[in-house]
Design an enzyme around this catalytic site. Structure first.
Site, mmCIF file in Angstrom:
data_model
loop_
_atom_site.group_PDB
_atom_site.id
_atom_site.type_symbol
_atom_site.label_atom_id
_atom_site.label_comp_id
_atom_site.label_asym_id
_atom_site.label_seq_id
_atom_site.Cartn_x
_atom_site.Cartn_y
_atom_site.Cartn_z
ATOM 1 N N THR A 27 36.745 -9.127 33.931
ATOM 2 C CA THR A 27 36.521 -8.305 32.742
ATOM 3 C C THR A 27 36.262 -9.228 31.563
ATOM 4 O O THR A 27 37.030 -10.153 31.305
ATOM 5 C CB THR A 27 37.759 -7.423 32.494
ATOM 6 O OG1 THR A 27 37.808 -6.445 33.526
ATOM 7 C CG2 THR A 27 37.703 -6.745 31.137
ATOM 8 N N GLN A 100 32.246 -3.937 40.995
ATOM 9 C CA GLN A 100 33.618 -3.468 41.203
ATOM 10 C C GLN A 100 33.809 -2.142 40.468
ATOM 11 O O GLN A 100 33.641 -2.070 39.254
ATOM 12 C CB GLN A 100 34.645 -4.497 40.702
ATOM 13 C CG GLN A 100 36.072 -4.083 41.118
ATOM 14 C CD GLN A 100 37.163 -4.966 40.564
ATOM 15 O OE1 GLN A 100 37.183 -5.235 39.361
ATOM 16 N NE2 GLN A 100 38.079 -5.409 41.406
ATOM 17 N N HIS A 177 38.238 -0.783 43.464
ATOM 18 C CA HIS A 177 39.366 -1.504 42.837
ATOM 19 C C HIS A 177 40.668 -0.765 43.154
ATOM 20 O O HIS A 177 40.955 0.279 42.578
ATOM 21 C CB HIS A 177 39.128 -1.562 41.329
ATOM 22 C CG HIS A 177 39.933 -2.595 40.614
ATOM 23 N ND1 HIS A 177 41.056 -3.184 41.133
ATOM 24 C CD2 HIS A 177 39.758 -3.160 39.385
ATOM 25 C CE1 HIS A 177 41.544 -4.063 40.259
ATOM 26 N NE2 HIS A 177 40.766 -4.074 39.194
ATOM 27 N N ASN A 180 45.906 -4.530 41.006
ATOM 28 C CA ASN A 180 46.225 -4.884 39.604
ATOM 29 C C ASN A 180 46.765 -3.745 38.731
ATOM 30 O O ASN A 180 46.621 -3.767 37.512
ATOM 31 C CB ASN A 180 44.996 -5.515 38.925
ATOM 32 C CG ASN A 180 44.567 -6.787 39.624
ATOM 33 O OD1 ASN A 180 45.244 -7.251 40.532
ATOM 34 N ND2 ASN A 180 43.451 -7.360 39.213
ATOM 35 N N TYR A 182 45.915 -0.510 38.477
ATOM 36 C CA TYR A 182 45.042 0.569 38.002
ATOM 37 C C TYR A 182 45.195 1.804 38.903
ATOM 38 O O TYR A 182 46.092 1.845 39.745
ATOM 39 C CB TYR A 182 43.601 0.049 37.864
ATOM 40 C CG TYR A 182 43.603 -1.095 36.867
ATOM 41 C CD1 TYR A 182 43.942 -0.855 35.534
ATOM 42 C CD2 TYR A 182 43.388 -2.409 37.269
ATOM 43 C CE1 TYR A 182 44.033 -1.905 34.622
ATOM 44 C CE2 TYR A 182 43.482 -3.461 36.360
ATOM 45 C CZ TYR A 182 43.796 -3.203 35.041
ATOM 46 O OH TYR A 182 43.908 -4.228 34.145
ATOM 47 N N ARG A 229 39.479 -4.022 47.032
ATOM 48 C CA ARG A 229 40.391 -5.082 46.577
ATOM 49 C C ARG A 229 41.824 -4.579 46.472
ATOM 50 O O ARG A 229 42.060 -3.503 45.909
ATOM 51 C CB ARG A 229 39.943 -5.603 45.209
ATOM 52 C CG ARG A 229 40.699 -6.856 44.788
ATOM 53 C CD ARG A 229 40.177 -7.440 43.487
ATOM 54 N NE ARG A 229 40.057 -8.892 43.614
ATOM 55 C CZ ARG A 229 40.306 -9.761 42.626
ATOM 56 N NH1 ARG A 229 40.660 -9.336 41.434
ATOM 57 N NH2 ARG A 229 40.182 -11.049 42.825
ATOM 58 N N ASN A 237 50.966 -4.699 35.055
ATOM 59 C CA ASN A 237 50.853 -3.318 34.555
ATOM 60 C C ASN A 237 52.010 -2.430 35.015
ATOM 61 O O ASN A 237 51.840 -1.217 35.196
ATOM 62 C CB ASN A 237 49.501 -2.709 34.961
ATOM 63 C CG ASN A 237 48.354 -3.265 34.125
ATOM 64 O OD1 ASN A 237 48.520 -3.570 32.942
ATOM 65 N ND2 ASN A 237 47.184 -3.404 34.734
ATOM 66 N N GLY A 315 38.208 -17.083 40.103
ATOM 67 C CA GLY A 315 38.183 -16.303 38.875
ATOM 68 C C GLY A 315 37.946 -17.166 37.651
ATOM 69 O O GLY A 315 36.803 -17.383 37.231
#
Ligand code: FMN
Length: 358
Positions: A27, A100, A177, A180, A182, A229, A237, A315
């Site tokens: 991002t 993604q 996705h 992480n 989300y 992923r 988070n 990354g």
């Protein structure tokens, strides 16, 4: 310093890669407030096209799915037109590119949407911590509205429509996705998901929504173009997975049955669990694995040559080294990334990192 195992070709399902080096999704917050990728995103991604596969930054499937400032979508004609230029620029350099697809769920501030949307999640549980908005600086995350069961097919359909549009634009693949913290990860978790209907409680129920998303996407595009992923044990988070090993044993076994192009496994930044997620995934998942998180060219090559993964994603090093593949091959020094420009608008810290002299 042997990195040769990263330089053999690889077919991940229907995606033919010239090497096993992947640009991880990053991002960068250079899009418009309505999710249109910046015109200079094409140059940024094309600079990195010597990777065997470029995976784009997380990209929204609807306005509800948007939660951060200046992140792109792929659900309006204007957004798609801008992505088309990115795809063409990467292909013109001989690269491959997957998008993604994400829905942020509760990790959102309505201030970050240039168009109205609603912050929704498995349960009405506010995420801890704060997030950046251009209007007010750091703010609390929105308190999400808990999704009705009847709304879940619509979200799966939004993923499917974005996947179809992406493949029609020429993307070589799509990556769902499910990592992480989300929306999909929120459904998987044992704390954010507090539902007591068919989508909460037991492991079988918590994987239901992510699997319905996968199945909707597979109705729209070929399975060998679809990756997914995960980040087992990543407490980012506010996520907790108290039954981590059983959860992923079940989830990844179910995913094995779909013939996906790949499973992308991200190792947590600070690994709270004793379980190495890449090892866990290898033991359960039948299919190709991209491993990501803290690898160097050398440690990544070792993992590939020992059979622990088929490819390695990088990354932060891809932020500051557009020619990372060449640098890994030659053992050249890496440029350090400037954290201050990770998420700032404009080309500074984005398209201006140097490449090695020819
Ligand atoms: C600036 C930044 C943005 C990121 N954005 C995303 C993203 O959009 N989607 C995602 O799945 N992971 C994202 N990540 C995680 C990376 O894909 C990757 O997993 C992480 O950086 C660990 O790999 P590394 O040790 O090679 O940097 C981001 C990481 C950074 C540093």
């Amino acid at each position: 310093m042997n990195t040769t195992s990263l330089f053999s070709p690889l077919s991940l399902g229907g995606i033919d890669m010239k090497n096993r080096i992947v640009m991880a999704p990053l991002t960068r917050s250079r899009a418009s407030t309505t999710g249109i990728p910046a015109p200079f995103a094409a140059a940024y991604y094309a600079q990195r096209a010597t990777a065997g596969l470029v995976i784009t930054e997380a990209t929204q499937i609807s306005f509800d799915a948007m939660g951060y400032c200046r992140t792109p979508g792929i659900h309006t004609p204007e957004q798609r037109a801008a992505w088309s230029k990115v795809v063409d620029a990467v292909h013109a350099k001989g690269g491959k590119i997957a998008v993604q697809l994400w829905h942020v769920g509760r990790i959102a501030s309505a201030l970050n949407r240039g168009v109205a949307g609603e912050t929704v999640a498995p349960s009405a549980v506010q995420a801890p911590g704060k997030m950046w908005t251009d209007q007010k600086g750091m703010v609390d995350h929105d308190v999400p509205r808990a999704l009705e069961e009847s709304e879940i097919p619509r979200i799966a359909a939004d993923f499917a429509a974005s996947a179809k549009a992406a493949v029609d634009l020429g993307f070589d693949g799509v990556e769902i996705h499910s990592a992480n913290g989300y929306l999909l990860h929120q459904f998987l978790s044992s704390n954010v998901n507090q539902r007591n209907d068919n989508y909460g409680g037991s492991i079988e129920n918590r994987v239901r929504m992510p699997l319905e998303v996968v199945e909707a996407v597979l109705d729209a595009v070929p399975a060998n173009r679809v990756g997914l992923r995960v980040s087992p044990g990543h407490e980012f988070n506010g996520i907790q997975e108290t039954d981590l090993e059983d959860l992923y044993a079940h989830y990844l076994a179910r995913l094995s049955g779909y013939g996906l192009a790949y499973l992308h496994v991200m190792r947590p930044f600070a690994n709270a669990s004793a379980t190495d997620p890449v090892t866990l995934a290898r033991g359960v998942y039948k299919g190709a694995i991209i491993a990501c998180g803290g690898y160097t060219g050398v440690t990544g090559a070792q993992l590939v040559s020992s059979g622990g993964a088929e490819a390695i994603a990088f990354g932060t090093n891809y932020i500051s080294n557009p020619d990372l593949a060449e640098r890994i091959k030659t053992g050249a020094a890496l440029t350090a990334p400037h954290q201050a420009t990770f998420y700032t608008p404009g080309e500074k810290g984005y398209t201006d990192y140097p490449v090695l002299a020819a």
